[in-house]
Design a protein around this motif. Structure first.
Motif, PDB file in Angstrom:
ATOM      1  N   ASN A  77      10.228  -0.784 -14.585  1.00  0.00           N
ATOM      2  CA  ASN A  77      10.298  -1.543 -13.441  1.00  0.00           C
ATOM      3  C   ASN A  77       9.173  -1.318 -12.570  1.00  0.00           C
ATOM      4  O   ASN A  77       8.105  -0.790 -12.713  1.00  0.00           O
ATOM      5  CB  ASN A  77      11.603  -1.057 -12.612  1.00  0.00           C
ATOM      6  CG  ASN A  77      11.429   0.321 -12.011  1.00  0.00           C
ATOM      7  OD1 ASN A  77      10.656   0.983 -11.547  1.00  0.00           O
ATOM      8  ND2 ASN A  77      12.707   1.161 -12.291  1.00  0.00           N
ATOM      9  N   GLY A  78       8.978  -2.371 -11.490  1.00  0.00           N
ATOM     10  CA  GLY A  78       7.786  -2.442 -10.467  1.00  0.00           C
ATOM     11  C   GLY A  78       7.606  -1.005  -9.819  1.00  0.00           C
ATOM     12  O   GLY A  78       6.499  -0.756  -9.462  1.00  0.00           O
ATOM     13  N   THR A  79       8.795  -0.534  -9.327  1.00  0.00           N
ATOM     14  CA  THR A  79       8.350   0.642  -8.560  1.00  0.00           C
ATOM     15  C   THR A  79       7.884   1.977  -9.455  1.00  0.00           C
ATOM     16  O   THR A  79       6.950   2.624  -8.983  1.00  0.00           O
ATOM     17  CB  THR A  79      10.081   1.423  -8.092  1.00  0.00           C
ATOM     18  OG1 THR A  79      10.781   0.479  -7.520  1.00  0.00           O
ATOM     19  CG2 THR A  79       9.786   2.464  -7.074  1.00  0.00           C
ATOM     20  N   THR A 103       7.583  -4.932   4.277  1.00  0.00           N
ATOM     21  CA  THR A 103       7.644  -4.841   2.820  1.00  0.00           C
ATOM     22  C   THR A 103       9.088  -4.477   2.239  1.00  0.00           C
ATOM     23  O   THR A 103       9.804  -3.819   3.130  1.00  0.00           O
ATOM     24  CB  THR A 103       6.425  -3.876   1.915  1.00  0.00           C
ATOM     25  OG1 THR A 103       6.545  -4.290   0.532  1.00  0.00           O
ATOM     26  CG2 THR A 103       6.750  -2.495   2.417  1.00  0.00           C
ATOM     27  N   ALA A 106      10.151  -0.058  -1.697  1.00  0.00           N
ATOM     28  CA  ALA A 106       9.551   0.464  -3.041  1.00  0.00           C
ATOM     29  C   ALA A 106       8.430   0.565  -2.878  1.00  0.00           C
ATOM     30  O   ALA A 106       7.829   1.708  -3.244  1.00  0.00           O
ATOM     31  CB  ALA A 106       9.948  -0.556  -4.164  1.00  0.00           C
ATOM     32  N   ASP A 191       0.205  -4.567  -4.485  1.00  0.00           N
ATOM     33  CA  ASP A 191       1.627  -4.604  -4.840  1.00  0.00           C
ATOM     34  C   ASP A 191       1.714  -6.228  -4.957  1.00  0.00           C
ATOM     35  O   ASP A 191       2.162  -7.048  -3.989  1.00  0.00           O
ATOM     36  CB  ASP A 191       2.581  -4.189  -3.647  1.00  0.00           C
ATOM     37  CG  ASP A 191       4.067  -4.085  -4.124  1.00  0.00           C
ATOM     38  OD1 ASP A 191       4.518  -4.882  -4.887  1.00  0.00           O
ATOM     39  OD2 ASP A 191       4.825  -3.438  -3.361  1.00  0.00           O
ATOM     40  N   THR A 193       4.012  -7.523  -7.014  1.00  0.00           N
ATOM     41  CA  THR A 193       5.413  -7.488  -7.530  1.00  0.00           C
ATOM     42  C   THR A 193       6.304  -8.944  -7.225  1.00  0.00           C
ATOM     43  O   THR A 193       7.151  -9.209  -8.085  1.00  0.00           O
ATOM     44  CB  THR A 193       6.260  -6.416  -7.055  1.00  0.00           C
ATOM     45  OG1 THR A 193       6.356  -6.532  -5.711  1.00  0.00           O
ATOM     46  CG2 THR A 193       6.145  -4.992  -7.671  1.00  0.00           C
ATOM     47  N   GLU A 194       5.701  -9.412  -6.103  1.00  0.00           N
ATOM     48  CA  GLU A 194       6.378 -10.813  -5.827  1.00  0.00           C
ATOM     49  C   GLU A 194       5.480 -12.031  -5.969  1.00  0.00           C
ATOM     50  O   GLU A 194       5.885 -13.205  -5.856  1.00  0.00           O
ATOM     51  CB  GLU A 194       6.562 -10.688  -4.246  1.00  0.00           C
ATOM     52  CG  GLU A 194       7.593  -9.649  -3.800  1.00  0.00           C
ATOM     53  CD  GLU A 194       7.822  -9.341  -2.455  1.00  0.00           C
ATOM     54  OE1 GLU A 194       7.547 -10.385  -1.650  1.00  0.00           O
ATOM     55  OE2 GLU A 194       8.652  -8.516  -2.159  1.00  0.00           O
ATOM     56  N   SER A 215       6.569  -6.834 -10.783  1.00  0.00           N
ATOM     57  CA  SER A 215       8.144  -6.555 -11.190  1.00  0.00           C
ATOM     58  C   SER A 215       8.692  -7.759 -11.799  1.00  0.00           C
ATOM     59  O   SER A 215       8.451  -8.948 -11.465  1.00  0.00           O
ATOM     60  CB  SER A 215       8.656  -6.221  -9.867  1.00  0.00           C
ATOM     61  OG  SER A 215       9.958  -6.156  -9.927  1.00  0.00           O
ATOM     62  N   LYS A 220      13.139 -11.608  -9.271  1.00  0.00           N
ATOM     63  CA  LYS A 220      11.733 -12.208  -9.019  1.00  0.00           C
ATOM     64  C   LYS A 220      11.666 -13.513  -9.930  1.00  0.00           C
ATOM     65  O   LYS A 220      12.685 -13.860 -10.688  1.00  0.00           O
ATOM     66  CB  LYS A 220      10.964 -11.122  -9.724  1.00  0.00           C
ATOM     67  CG  LYS A 220      10.890  -9.695  -8.935  1.00  0.00           C
ATOM     68  CD  LYS A 220      10.369  -9.865  -7.575  1.00  0.00           C
ATOM     69  CE  LYS A 220       9.965  -8.578  -6.861  1.00  0.00           C
ATOM     70  NZ  LYS A 220      10.841  -7.675  -6.494  1.00  0.00           N
TER      71      LYS A 220
END
Ligand SMILES: *Cc1c(COP(=O)(O)O)cnc(C)c1O
Length: 391
Positions: A77-79, A103, A106, A191, A193-194, A215, A220
């Motif tokens: 996962n992204g975390t 944010t 995570a 980050d 992830t988005e 992520s 997403k």
């Protein structure tokens, strides 16, 4: 017709949702219309469902191709990707890491997973990301260099990294943030992830820091069920990332040997298969998301007091989660808009409660955060699935 009174605004917002979306809609849901079923079935038919399997490497190759980054290492996962990025950037227990207060949790949690302490930064209203000018002023005021490494004067801790985040897919001003990081000799982690499919001055996000994280969670732009990736243009860090995410296993013909404490973070093949099929449809998904954003922008334009958030001038954004910003005068109706739109079947949400207001992070070091508080008070996320552009 212009609506100036807050009382009239709520029916106007619901009216826009009815016109643009055609009917009830959730915030962001996955869409499977390509090779997803074929690829996942192949994993089951062949027995290659776990962390070994050809789709994991294919997924990584596709991520390199899409982002232009040299190395992509797929994670659960992204975390997990952020956690390993911290370690590879040199974050050690007892260090501080600058992260945005605005944010998803995570980003801050990954700092704590690395044994470090989050140190919160303010946002700028044009990008919703870290304000580079304030970051520089803050570091000048609160840090002092020992042996070339900035330390927080008040806590004595090393300031070991800066993590910037591309909020709702909109790129932060990367050149400006990266310049401050260079001035203070602090590594930058993105980050991202988005922001899959989002570009900063023509270059895909995730290329500008030492490392970045993606992520592929179910909400997403591209999903592998659960999943993430570490990105880096550094060959050595790329190798280390693969090593640490695969239990630090040393290759041997018949022995099982590990040379450090590693993590069981490798993405399973069955998830990568889903991710490959999704990446094949990325361009189409982004086109749809950008079209939906344009439909919203046009539809909200006549409604005074509500601004549909649009990409910063230097960016081409994936518009992952669309955002409405209420005028300061209308902050009081935010919750009423939220409850009435949800009651009508249009899923809307307040943005994340900022990190400095969460119980476990209230005592962390931070700069003044007026813009984060302001954005939190008057923002609303609205339905953003790409398939809604077809309505
Ligand atoms: C989605 C997300 C992550 C990572 O999430 P996972 O669910 O662990 O994949 C990290 N930071 C931000 C800002 C996110 O939006």
């Amino acid at each position: 017709m212009l609506y100036h009174m807050t009382a009239l605004k709520i029916p106007a917002v619901i009216n826009v949702f009815e016109n643009v979306l055609g009917g009830p809609a959730v915030l962001h849901e996955p869409h499977f219309s390509g090779n997803e079923w074929t690829y996942v079935k192949e994993c089951i038919d062949t027995g290659w469902v776990s962390t070994a399997g050809a789709y994991v490497e294919r997924f990584e190759d596709m991520l390199c191709h899409v982002t232009g980054v040299k190395h992509a290492i797929a994670t659960v996962n992204g975390t997990a990707a952020l956690h390993v990025a911290m370690i590879l950037a040199g974050v050690k227990p007892g260090d501080e890491v600058i992260v945005p207060s605005l944010t998803f949790v995570a980003t801050a949690n990954a700092v704590v997973m690395a044994g470090a302490i989050p140190h919160f930064a303010d946002a700028e209203i044009e990008t919703l990301g870290i304000d580079a000018t304030k970051l520089r002023a803050h570091l000048q005021a609160v840090s002092k260099s020992h042996d070339g490494i900035p330390h927080n004067i008040a806590t004595g801790c090393r300031i070991a990294a800066v993590v910037c985040m591309h909020t709702f897919g909109h790129p932060v001003d990367l050149d400006a943030v990266a310049k401050v990081c260079r001035e203070f000799d602090i590594p930058l982690i993105e980050d991202a992830t988005e922001s899959l499919g989002s570009y900063y001055k023509g270059r895909h996000t995730g290329n500008h820091g030492l490392l970045a994280a993606l992520s592929f969670n179910g909400n997403k732009t591209v999903t592998s069920g659960g999943g993430g990736a570490i990105l880096t243009n550094d060959d050595h860090l790329g190798k280390q990332a693969k090593h640490l995410t695969t239990t630090a296993r040393v290759s041997h013909d018949f022995e099982s040997i590990h040379d450090s404490v590693g993590f069981n973070y490798r993405l399973p093949n069955i998830n990568a298969a889903l991710g490959c099929a999704q990446l094949e449809a990325l361009t189409e998904a982004i086109e749809k998301k950008r079209r939906l954003a344009e439909m919203y922008r046009t539809a909200f334009a006549p409604i005074a007091g509500i601004k549909f958030f649009t990409e910063p001038v230097f960016a081409v954004s994936n518009y992952w989660l669309n955002l409405l910003l209420l005028d300061a005068a209308d902050v009081a109706v935010r919750d009423e808009i939220l409850s009435k739109t949800n009651a009508e079947g249009f899923m809307t949400r307040a943005v994340w409660r900022p990190m400095h207001l969460l119980d476990m992070y209230t005592s962390c070091p931070r700069m003044d955060l007026p813009v984060v508080d302001d954005i939190y008070a008057r923002s609303i996320n609205i339905p953003s699935s790409p398939q809604l552009a077809n309505a």
